[in-house]
Design a protein around this motif. Structure first.
Motif, PDB file in Angstrom:
ATOM      1  N   LYS A 139      12.196 -17.465 -24.644  1.00 24.11           N
ATOM      2  CA  LYS A 139      12.014 -17.588 -23.198  1.00 24.11           C
ATOM      3  C   LYS A 139      10.540 -17.789 -22.886  1.00 24.11           C
ATOM      4  O   LYS A 139       9.672 -17.218 -23.541  1.00 24.11           O
ATOM      5  N   VAL A 140      10.278 -18.603 -21.866  1.00 24.38           N
ATOM      6  CA  VAL A 140       8.916 -18.824 -21.391  1.00 24.38           C
ATOM      7  C   VAL A 140       8.776 -18.050 -20.086  1.00 24.38           C
ATOM      8  O   VAL A 140       9.541 -18.267 -19.144  1.00 24.38           O
ATOM      9  N   TYR A 141       7.823 -17.147 -20.042  1.00 26.52           N
ATOM     10  CA  TYR A 141       7.611 -16.328 -18.856  1.00 26.52           C
ATOM     11  C   TYR A 141       6.454 -16.895 -18.046  1.00 26.52           C
ATOM     12  O   TYR A 141       5.444 -17.312 -18.600  1.00 26.52           O
ATOM     13  N   ALA A 142       6.610 -16.899 -16.736  1.00 31.97           N
ATOM     14  CA  ALA A 142       5.585 -17.410 -15.835  1.00 31.97           C
ATOM     15  C   ALA A 142       5.406 -16.440 -14.679  1.00 31.97           C
ATOM     16  O   ALA A 142       6.263 -15.592 -14.421  1.00 31.97           O
ATOM     17  N   ALA A 143       4.310 -16.604 -13.984  1.00 38.54           N
ATOM     18  CA  ALA A 143       4.058 -15.770 -12.811  1.00 38.54           C
ATOM     19  C   ALA A 143       5.085 -16.090 -11.733  1.00 38.54           C
ATOM     20  O   ALA A 143       5.539 -17.219 -11.612  1.00 38.54           O
ATOM     21  N   PRO A 144       5.472 -15.101 -10.949  1.00 35.45           N
ATOM     22  CA  PRO A 144       6.427 -15.372  -9.871  1.00 35.45           C
ATOM     23  C   PRO A 144       5.827 -16.319  -8.837  1.00 35.45           C
ATOM     24  O   PRO A 144       4.614 -16.362  -8.647  1.00 35.45           O
ATOM     25  N   SER A 145       6.670 -17.052  -8.168  1.00 35.78           N
ATOM     26  CA  SER A 145       6.195 -18.062  -7.222  1.00 35.78           C
ATOM     27  C   SER A 145       6.138 -17.540  -5.795  1.00 35.78           C
ATOM     28  O   SER A 145       6.379 -18.275  -4.851  1.00 35.78           O
ATOM     29  N   ILE A 146       5.806 -16.276  -5.626  1.00 34.89           N
ATOM     30  CA  ILE A 146       5.689 -15.705  -4.290  1.00 34.89           C
ATOM     31  C   ILE A 146       4.274 -15.159  -4.141  1.00 34.89           C
ATOM     32  O   ILE A 146       3.705 -14.602  -5.071  1.00 34.89           O
ATOM     33  N   GLU A 147       3.706 -15.392  -2.981  1.00 32.30           N
ATOM     34  CA  GLU A 147       2.340 -14.946  -2.738  1.00 32.30           C
ATOM     35  C   GLU A 147       2.247 -14.427  -1.321  1.00 32.30           C
ATOM     36  O   GLU A 147       2.638 -15.107  -0.377  1.00 32.30           O
ATOM     37  N   PHE A 148       1.757 -13.206  -1.163  1.00 38.48           N
ATOM     38  CA  PHE A 148       1.609 -12.605   0.154  1.00 38.48           C
ATOM     39  C   PHE A 148       0.171 -12.789   0.621  1.00 38.48           C
ATOM     40  O   PHE A 148      -0.764 -12.432  -0.084  1.00 38.48           O
ATOM     41  N   LYS A 149       0.013 -13.352   1.805  1.00 37.78           N
ATOM     42  CA  LYS A 149      -1.314 -13.540   2.368  1.00 37.78           C
ATOM     43  C   LYS A 149      -1.352 -12.908   3.754  1.00 37.78           C
ATOM     44  O   LYS A 149      -0.344 -12.816   4.434  1.00 37.78           O
ATOM     45  N   GLY A 150      -2.529 -12.483   4.168  1.00 35.51           N
ATOM     46  CA  GLY A 150      -2.678 -11.917   5.497  1.00 35.51           C
ATOM     47  C   GLY A 150      -2.599 -10.410   5.467  1.00 35.51           C
ATOM     48  O   GLY A 150      -2.375  -9.782   4.444  1.00 35.51           O
ATOM     49  N   SER A 151      -2.785  -9.821   6.614  1.00 26.96           N
ATOM     50  CA  SER A 151      -2.775  -8.361   6.679  1.00 26.96           C
ATOM     51  C   SER A 151      -1.348  -7.860   6.880  1.00 26.96           C
ATOM     52  O   SER A 151      -0.468  -8.575   7.337  1.00 26.96           O
ATOM     53  N   GLY A 152      -1.155  -6.600   6.515  1.00 22.05           N
ATOM     54  CA  GLY A 152       0.151  -5.987   6.712  1.00 22.05           C
ATOM     55  C   GLY A 152       1.010  -5.934   5.476  1.00 22.05           C
ATOM     56  O   GLY A 152       2.108  -5.408   5.520  1.00 22.05           O
ATOM     57  N   PHE A 153       0.539  -6.457   4.347  1.00 25.24           N
ATOM     58  CA  PHE A 153       1.350  -6.470   3.135  1.00 25.24           C
ATOM     59  C   PHE A 153       0.995  -5.354   2.162  1.00 25.24           C
ATOM     60  O   PHE A 153       1.632  -5.194   1.147  1.00 25.24           O
ATOM     61  N   TYR A 154      -0.036  -4.623   2.459  1.00 25.32           N
ATOM     62  CA  TYR A 154      -0.464  -3.564   1.556  1.00 25.32           C
ATOM     63  C   TYR A 154      -0.265  -2.204   2.208  1.00 25.32           C
ATOM     64  O   TYR A 154      -0.263  -2.074   3.421  1.00 25.32           O
ATOM     65  N   ARG A 155      -0.130  -1.192   1.413  1.00 24.39           N
ATOM     66  CA  ARG A 155       0.096   0.153   1.903  1.00 24.39           C
ATOM     67  C   ARG A 155      -1.080   0.640   2.744  1.00 24.39           C
ATOM     68  O   ARG A 155      -0.909   1.396   3.690  1.00 24.39           O
ATOM     69  N   THR A 156      -2.281   0.193   2.431  1.00 23.52           N
ATOM     70  CA  THR A 156      -3.468   0.631   3.163  1.00 23.52           C
ATOM     71  C   THR A 156      -3.671  -0.126   4.464  1.00 23.52           C
ATOM     72  O   THR A 156      -4.467   0.273   5.297  1.00 23.52           O
ATOM     73  N   ASP A 157      -2.977  -1.256   4.638  1.00 25.64           N
ATOM     74  CA  ASP A 157      -3.073  -2.025   5.891  1.00 25.64           C
ATOM     75  C   ASP A 157      -2.224  -1.365   6.974  1.00 25.64           C
ATOM     76  O   ASP A 157      -1.206  -0.754   6.718  1.00 25.64           O
ATOM     77  N   ARG A 158      -2.634  -1.531   8.185  1.00 31.03           N
ATOM     78  CA  ARG A 158      -1.877  -0.999   9.320  1.00 31.03           C
ATOM     79  C   ARG A 158      -1.553  -2.155  10.257  1.00 31.03           C
ATOM     80  O   ARG A 158      -2.384  -3.001  10.523  1.00 31.03           O
ATOM     81  N   GLY A 159      -0.350  -2.138  10.747  1.00 36.86           N
ATOM     82  CA  GLY A 159       0.036  -3.135  11.734  1.00 36.86           C
ATOM     83  C   GLY A 159      -0.565  -2.823  13.079  1.00 36.86           C
ATOM     84  O   GLY A 159      -1.103  -1.740  13.322  1.00 36.86           O
ATOM     85  N   SER A 160      -0.467  -3.748  13.980  1.00 32.60           N
ATOM     86  CA  SER A 160      -0.971  -3.560  15.332  1.00 32.60           C
ATOM     87  C   SER A 160      -0.168  -2.471  16.043  1.00 32.60           C
ATOM     88  O   SER A 160       1.041  -2.369  15.894  1.00 32.60           O
ATOM     89  N   SER A 161      -0.840  -1.623  16.809  1.00 29.83           N
ATOM     90  CA  SER A 161      -0.150  -0.546  17.515  1.00 29.83           C
ATOM     91  C   SER A 161       0.459  -1.026  18.837  1.00 29.83           C
ATOM     92  O   SER A 161       1.072  -0.250  19.552  1.00 29.83           O
ATOM     93  N   LYS A 162       0.279  -2.265  19.168  1.00 27.90           N
ATOM     94  CA  LYS A 162       0.803  -2.820  20.432  1.00 27.90           C
ATOM     95  C   LYS A 162       2.233  -3.230  20.317  1.00 27.90           C
ATOM     96  O   LYS A 162       2.788  -3.599  19.397  1.00 27.90           O
TER      97      LYS A 162
END
Length: 62
Positions: free
Chosen positions: A39-62
Motif C-alpha cells: 500500500k502507498v500511504y499519502a497525506a489526507p486531502s483535507i486542510e483546515f484554514k482560518g480561525s475556529g478549528f483549534y481547541r485554543t481558538d474561540r468563536g465569536s461571542s455574538k
C-alpha cells in the motif's frame, strides 16, 4: 468503500482498488504476478484554514 493505492516493488505498477475494511490487502501484482505489492500511504486531502478549528481558538461571542 474506501479506495486504496498500491504499488508493485518488482515492476513499479501503480493501481487503485476499492476494498471493504474487512478485505485482505492485495499482495500479488495484477501486471507481473509477483508477490511484491504494498500500500502507498499519502497525506489526507483535507486542510483546515482560518480561525475556529483549534481547541485554543474561540468563536465569536455574538
Amino acid at each position: 468503500m474506501p479506495t486504496y493505492h498500491y504499488r508493485c516493488k518488482n515492476c513499479g505498477y501503480d493501481f487503485t482498488e476499492q476494498q471493504s475494511f474487512s478485505d485482505e490487502p492485495i499482495t500479488v501484482c495484477p501486471q507481473c504476478g509477483q508477490e511484491q505489492v504494498h500500500k502507498v500511504y499519502a497525506a489526507p486531502s483535507i486542510e483546515f484554514k482560518g480561525s475556529g478549528f483549534y481547541r485554543t481558538d474561540r468563536g465569536s461571542s455574538k
